[in-house]
Write a protein that holds these residues in place. Structure first.
Motif, short mmCIF file in Angstrom:
data_model
loop_
_atom_site.label_atom_id
_atom_site.label_comp_id
_atom_site.label_asym_id
_atom_site.label_seq_id
_atom_site.Cartn_x
_atom_site.Cartn_y
_atom_site.Cartn_z
N ALA A 208 0.82 -1.09 -0.11
CA ALA A 208 0.00 -0.04 0.11
C ALA A 208 0.98 1.51 -0.02
O ALA A 208 0.72 2.09 -0.84
N GLN A 209 1.86 1.44 0.72
CA GLN A 209 2.77 2.39 0.84
C GLN A 209 3.54 2.35 -0.24
O GLN A 209 3.82 3.59 -1.05
N GLN A 212 1.13 4.17 -3.20
CA GLN A 212 1.03 5.47 -2.89
C GLN A 212 2.44 6.49 -3.26
O GLN A 212 2.43 7.26 -3.99
N PHE A 217 -2.02 5.12 -5.52
CA PHE A 217 -2.86 5.20 -4.37
C PHE A 217 -2.74 6.77 -3.95
O PHE A 217 -1.68 7.14 -3.89
N CYS A 222 -4.18 4.81 1.07
CA CYS A 222 -2.98 4.49 1.66
C CYS A 222 -3.15 4.08 3.27
O CYS A 222 -2.87 3.35 4.07
#
Length: 282
Positions: A208-209, A212, A217, A222
């Protein structure tokens, strides 16, 4: 995005949550009832994925097509996981385990296949992230998944093979007390389960990071992934508590398919990227 694509994404987003709600609320049903319903649902999922990913899956851009392949690898397992809505949660008694032995073996075989597919999808995603300039969080996420997958396979084999065979044996000899080796194995796999579940959640946080970092994202999305992933990782390794909300939360985050919900949602997001006007990061 067309109205049909928006409807497809809405339907696909609800899939894991509806399946979990049905499984927990209704419990085990007869295969003659849930298998036809599941087949219809699986067909609807295939149609919805086709509409949502049309721009991505048929693109002439190799980056877009690889993004579609990544999405399919993490979405397709959920087409099969939804059959668990009819199977219900794992049995709570030896008699029920023995009576549904074949279903339990199928359940955990599907989970193993799904875990391998999702890990393969994230390996391809890590490669795209590296090509896009993100070389830290994606690598850490892939490392966590690479460690978690063998533990996951071992844990699912324990549930789908060892427990089924053990309970069949216990039922056959009418044991009043479990042997010491069984109790030791159960304690061991409680630890293994906690570690592999935590690693899957941490892997999701890493990816997820990374998403981003390359602009796929938004910051708010995020943060939500990070909050739920870190909470899931923490709850999965907490020792047993008598506080009822924590007991329920720990049980839910440790259900084998639950750590794969956020990767599934990421897959939907990757398909949907081609429906926007966002530039492709090279």
């Amino acid at each position: 995005m067309t109205n049909l694509q928006a409807l497809s994404r809405f339907y696909l987003t609800l899939v894991p949550f509806l399946a979990a709600a049905v499984a927990l609320a209704i419990g085990h049903s007869k295969p003659q009832l849930y298998l036809p319903i599941w087949l219809v649902h699986a067909l609807l999922m295939v149609i919805a994925v086709r509409h949502l990913g049309k721009n991505c899956l048929t693109s002439l851009d190799p980056q877009q097509r690889q993004r579609g392949a990544i999405a399919l690898l993490v979405i397709i397992p959920w087409t099969f996981f939804t059959v668990f809505a009819g199977m219900g949660p794992p049995p709570t008694s030896i008699a029920d385990w023995v009576a549904t032995a074949t279903e339990q073996q199928i359940r955990y075989a599907l989970l193993i296949a799904g875990g391998i597919s999702i890990t393969a999808g994230f390996a391809l995603l890590a490669n795209q992230l590296r090509q896009s300039g993100e070389k830290t969080y994606g690598l850490l996420g892939l490392l966590a998944m690479g460690i978690a997958l063998p533990l996951f396979i071992l844990n699912m084999a324990y549930w789908g093979s060892f427990l089924v065979e053990s309970f069949t044996h216990f039922s056959g000899v009418s044991m009043a007390k479990r042997p010491d080796w069984y109790l030791a194995m159960r304690a061991l796999f409680t630890w293994i389960s906690g570690v592999e579940v935590a690693l899957f959640y941490l892997a999701t946080a890493g990816f997820a990071q990374a998403l981003q970092s390359i602009g796929w994202f938004k910051a708010r999305a995020c943060r939500l992934y990070l909050i739920f992933s870190l909470a899931g990782a923490l709850l999965s390794v907490l020792p047993p508590f008598s506080i009822e909300p924590l007991v329920i939360a720990t049980y839910l985050v440790s259900i084998p398919a639950f750590p794969f919900i956020m990767p599934y949602l990421m897959g939907l997001h990757l398909l949907n990227l081609a429906n926007r006007t966002l530039p492709i990061v090279q």
